[in-house]
Every structure is written in structure tokens, then in C-alpha cells.
Design an enzyme around this catalytic site. Sequence first.
Site: not given
Ligand code: AMP
Length: 208
Positions: A13, A88, A127, A154, A165
Site C-alpha cells: 500500500k 482498519r 523490509r 521497523r 499483525r
Molecule cells: P502500518 O504502518 O500501516 O503497518 O501501521 C503500523 C501500526 O500502527 C499498526 O500495526 C497499528 O498498531 C497502528 N495503526 C496504523 N493504522 C492504524 C489504524 N487505522 N487503526 C489502528 N491502528 C493503526
Amino acid sequence: MNIVLLGAPGAGKGTQAAKLVEEFGTAHISTGDMLRAAVKAGTDLGKQAKKYMDAGDLVPDDVIIGLVLDRLQEPDADNGFILDGFPRTTAQAVALDAELGKVQRPLDAALLIDVQPEVIVKRLTSRRMCKECGYIGSVADEKCPKCGGEMYQRDDDNEETVRNRLDVYQKSTAPLIDYYRGSELLVTIDGDRDPNVVYADVKKALGL
Ligand code: AMP
């Protein structure tokens, strides 16, 4: 263009959003990036979010919904936005629809970048990201190929957290696929291909 990018963590994404931003200058709203910036800055939001992020769990809906609705009011989102990593949960999708309905800025599409879980585990554990420009690369990139910056892994890209996740994605986020199918906004794109090939399909789906 007002779009939502759906797909498991690591589906691509962020990579596809970066390509759209580079070509069309659309506002990129990545909740993960916003939360990581808050953690880095040591804000109250960052302190609150960190424990969820480190475990691979979702930050509570009320926190995230407030963050995104505020961000959508910033002027750069007036000409269109790409939501990456939001919504999400069904509660987040419902809150987004309510807000976009109120301001008469409906979504044009929900693009699902579809990749199988085992491919995701391999991708995420290898990654690496650029500390300077956020470029998303892999363990093969010693330096950022875009800006020469230092690459890092990360905190939540270790195998145990990645598996959690993915479970959280299946349980809380995958139901959104049916939610957007129901409103006829869903377009599914095979994400297990070269990013440039995926991008060609993304543009086709958006009529660009
Ligand atoms: P991402 O970079 O999108 O993989 O997000 C990293 C982490 O941020 C996720 O594993 C969640 O802990 C938190 N996070 C990001 N977006 C959301 C969301 N829309 N709702 C809840 N937690 C989020």
C-alpha cells in the site's frame, strides 16, 4: 481522487501510495507514518500508541478516528487524498463514511492490494525503510537508492509481530473487503507482482 488502499500489512500500500503521490501530488494520509512520527517526537499520542504498535495490535478506534478526521481537514486534502492503513476496522470505515458524507466528498474507490500471507511474512521480515525519506526497500538495499540515507528495520517487522499483525488483519480489517464490495467501490489488484506492474493496474482501476 479520494481513495482508500486496503490490504494486509506489507501488501504494498505504501509503495503504491508513494507512486501516486509522486505522479499526481495527491495528499498521502498514512496512519502508520503519522503514528511513527508521533512516537519519534515523544508526544502523548506517540506514548499511547507505542505499546499497541510494538505488539502489532491496533491503536484504539477513537484515537485513530480523531487523528484522521483532523488530518482530512488540512488544505492539501481538498484536492483528493489517499488513505493508507485507514480504515482498519468497521467502526473506522463507518466514521469515515459519515464524515465524507457530511462534507460531500465521497470515496471514488477502495483498492485492495491482494497478497498471500506467506509472501507477506517474507516481505516484511526483509523490509527496510529509509530514515531520511521513508523509501520502502529491502535488506538488499545497503543505502537508500533514492536519497542515499540510512536504511533501518521497523520495530514491528520481526516475525512474531508480523504474524500477530496478520492475525489482526484477518480478524479486524479483512471484513472491510465485504463492506466496500457492498458499496461497489471495491477493486481487487494482484499485489504479488513487480511494483511497477501493480502500479499500472492501480492507475487503470482509477481511470488515470
Ligand atoms: P502500518 O504502518 O500501516 O503497518 O501501521 C503500523 C501500526 O500502527 C499498526 O500495526 C497499528 O498498531 C497502528 N495503526 C496504523 N493504522 C492504524 C489504524 N487505522 N487503526 C489502528 N491502528 C493503526
